[in-house]
Design a protein around this motif. Structure first.
Motif, short mmCIF file in Angstrom:
data_model
loop_
_atom_site.label_atom_id
_atom_site.label_comp_id
_atom_site.label_asym_id
_atom_site.label_seq_id
_atom_site.Cartn_x
_atom_site.Cartn_y
_atom_site.Cartn_z
N PRO A 191 0.83 -1.22 0.00
CA PRO A 191 0.00 0.00 0.00
C PRO A 191 0.86 1.26 0.00
O PRO A 191 1.73 1.43 0.86
N VAL A 192 0.63 2.13 -0.97
CA VAL A 192 1.34 3.42 -1.03
C VAL A 192 0.37 4.59 -1.08
O VAL A 192 0.80 5.75 -1.08
N GLY A 193 -0.93 4.32 -1.14
CA GLY A 193 -1.89 5.39 -1.36
C GLY A 193 -2.06 5.64 -2.85
O GLY A 193 -1.60 4.87 -3.70
N ARG A 194 -2.72 6.74 -3.17
CA ARG A 194 -3.00 7.08 -4.57
C ARG A 194 -2.41 8.46 -4.83
O ARG A 194 -3.00 9.49 -4.50
N PRO A 195 -1.20 8.54 -5.41
CA PRO A 195 -0.55 9.84 -5.63
C PRO A 195 -1.42 10.82 -6.40
O PRO A 195 -1.31 12.04 -6.20
N GLN A 196 -2.27 10.32 -7.28
CA GLN A 196 -3.11 11.19 -8.10
C GLN A 196 -4.10 12.00 -7.27
O GLN A 196 -4.66 12.98 -7.76
N LEU A 197 -4.30 11.61 -6.01
CA LEU A 197 -5.28 12.29 -5.16
C LEU A 197 -4.64 13.25 -4.17
O LEU A 197 -5.34 13.83 -3.34
N ASP A 198 -3.34 13.44 -4.26
CA ASP A 198 -2.65 14.25 -3.26
C ASP A 198 -3.18 15.67 -3.16
O ASP A 198 -3.21 16.26 -2.07
N SER A 199 -3.57 16.25 -4.28
CA SER A 199 -4.05 17.63 -4.26
C SER A 199 -5.56 17.73 -4.45
O SER A 199 -6.09 18.80 -4.77
N LEU A 200 -6.26 16.62 -4.23
CA LEU A 200 -7.71 16.58 -4.46
C LEU A 200 -8.46 17.41 -3.42
O LEU A 200 -8.19 17.32 -2.22
N ALA A 383 0.71 10.60 -0.68
CA ALA A 383 0.97 9.32 -1.35
C ALA A 383 2.17 9.39 -2.28
O ALA A 383 2.87 8.38 -2.46
N THR A 384 2.42 10.55 -2.88
CA THR A 384 3.59 10.66 -3.77
C THR A 384 4.87 10.37 -3.01
O THR A 384 5.76 9.65 -3.49
N ALA A 385 4.99 10.93 -1.81
CA ALA A 385 6.18 10.68 -0.99
C ALA A 385 6.29 9.21 -0.63
O ALA A 385 7.39 8.64 -0.64
N ARG A 386 5.15 8.56 -0.34
CA ARG A 386 5.19 7.13 -0.01
C ARG A 386 5.57 6.30 -1.23
O ARG A 386 6.31 5.32 -1.13
N PHE A 387 5.07 6.70 -2.39
CA PHE A 387 5.41 6.01 -3.63
C PHE A 387 6.91 6.09 -3.91
O PHE A 387 7.56 5.08 -4.21
N VAL A 388 7.48 7.27 -3.78
CA VAL A 388 8.92 7.45 -4.02
C VAL A 388 9.73 6.64 -3.01
O VAL A 388 10.72 5.99 -3.37
#
Length: 408
Positions: A191-200, A383-388
């Motif tokens: 699980p990393v979250g959904r980076p596309q939703l970071d600024s939602l 999520a972007t930070a978790r993805f990286v």
């Protein structure tokens, strides 16, 4: 003499195949394979992460949603986008700043990865061409997907081909564990979250008491077979949109899936009729063509959609959601999301206006949906930070494995 004839036939077939590809005469959805292979034969690149895209321009929506997250990853390890189709590669190169190459032969990709000390291959879809990239043994392979979904393909057995699947949250881990045999979901689904939703933007849209309710109708495409035919475009679409645009309480934003009508011309015809109904209604009703669907979310109060990934992304807004019921034999799993939100059958489409009004004004499932957001996405944001960070972990894991084997 026989050997010479065989050689001639092979050359003719080779010339013919290249001509077909260069003239753009391949069937829709088939990568042209016109790679930069000759130029890449001895090339070494600095990027340690390769993102393989085996699709064509029709499917670029799968990759586009990852541009921002990949750019963040590029600052840490360097990212190279590898395409199997030259037309898609040109589009990708024009849309963002990461380097792009086209590779037509798996051997070219394999050798370049080994020479360059690439550590990680990422994939955004289960393209048939992935098999050529997956043969590369010197890297670890991670499936990113292009969204959470209750479609059966979201728990495809193909996931076993990858070392890891980066998923949005616990919902995806449970989906794999429940639906796949002999797959250790907790070890391989990360699980990393959904980076596309970071600024939602989340929470209800600010709307005056006399302002109309904005309904985002975002159906999926018709699928490749009956089991994946989740689209409501043909069964619901025209009647649904006409019912809403004919009611002064509503405005409709219609966002068709980019693949609508690709496999069934009836859906293309229904899509054209829906567009015509929206255009005729005018007065704030419109067709949305923005490449990023999340940019459209902010201006809508409620979504009507199908069993699809966009339903999950909308879930994160906290606003009401209605999911249609496919009329045919589509394979629909029993899930927490579908058990929570109201469903709309084709025979009930005449009641859509009252259903939507009730959901916006009363929002009876708000608390249940909030719990689902945590289950499917964990924390929305960051999520972007978790993805990286997870990509970095996999790169280091690969390097350690190579060192253990004396291949550093």
């Amino acid at each position: 003499m026989g050997v010479d004839k065989v050689r001639v036939r092979r050359r003719v077939r080779g010339w013919g195949g290249r001509a077909v590809r260069r003239l753009g005469l391949l069937p829709a959805g088939t990568p042209d394979g016109l790679g930069d292979d000759a130029a890449l034969l001895r090339r070494t690149v600095d990027q340690r992460v390769f993102v393989y895209f085996g699709g064509t321009r029709q499917n670029l929506y799968q990759l586009r949603q990852w541009y921002a997250a990949l750019l963040a990853l590029d600052a840490v390890h360097g990212v190279l986008i590898v395409c199997a189709d030259s037309r898609a590669a040109r589009a990708v190169a024009s849309e963002q700043t990461l380097p792009v190459v086209t590779v037509g032969r798996a051997a070219t990709l394999d050798a370049m990865a080994e020479r360059s000390d690439a550590a990680l291959f990422c994939y955004v879809a289960h393209d048939n061409g992935n098999l050529g990239a997956l043969r590369t043994p010197s890297v670890l392979h991670v499936f990113l997907s292009h969204g959470e979904s209750d479609k059966r393909v979201a728990a495809s057995n193909v996931i076993k081909a990858y070392d890891y699947a980066f998923v949005a949250g616990q919902g995806a881990v449970d989906r794999f564990a429940d639906q796949l045999m002999r797959f250790d979901a907790r070890a391989h689904a990360v699980p990393v979250g959904r980076p596309q939703l970071d600024s939602l933007a989340t929470g209800p849209r600010v709307r005056g008491t006399l302002d109309p309710i904005v309904v985002l109708y975002a159906p999926t495409w018709e699928g490749s077979d009956a089991a994946s035919a989740y689209s409501s475009v043909l069964s619901h679409g025209v009647a649904l949109v006409e019912a809403l645009v004919g009611d002064p309480r509503f405005r409709v934003v219609y966002r068709p899936h980019p693949r609508t009508g690709v496999t069934d011309a009836r859906y293309a015809s229904a899509d054209a009729s829906i567009r015509a109904a929206v255009a005729t209604a005018g007065a704030g009703n419109r067709v949305d063509s923005h490449r990023d669907p999340h940019q459209t979310f902010g201006g809508a109060d409620v979504m009507v959609t199908d069993v699809s990934a966009i339903a999950f992304d909308w879930l994160a807004t906290g606003r009401p959601l209605v999911v249609t019921m496919p009329p045919g034999t589509a394979d629909v799993a029993a899930t927490r999301l579908l058990a929570t939100v109201p469903r709309l059958a084709a025979q009930d489409v005449g009641k859509v206006a009252e259903l939507v009004a009730r959901e916006v004004e009363l929002d009876p499932t708000a608390d249940e949906r909030a719990a689902l957001v945590e289950y499917y996405f964990g924390t929305v944001g960051g999520a972007t930070a978790r993805f990286v960070a997870e990509c970095d972990r996999v790169v280091r894991e690969r390097d350690d494995l190579r060192t253990e084997r004396g291949r550093a």
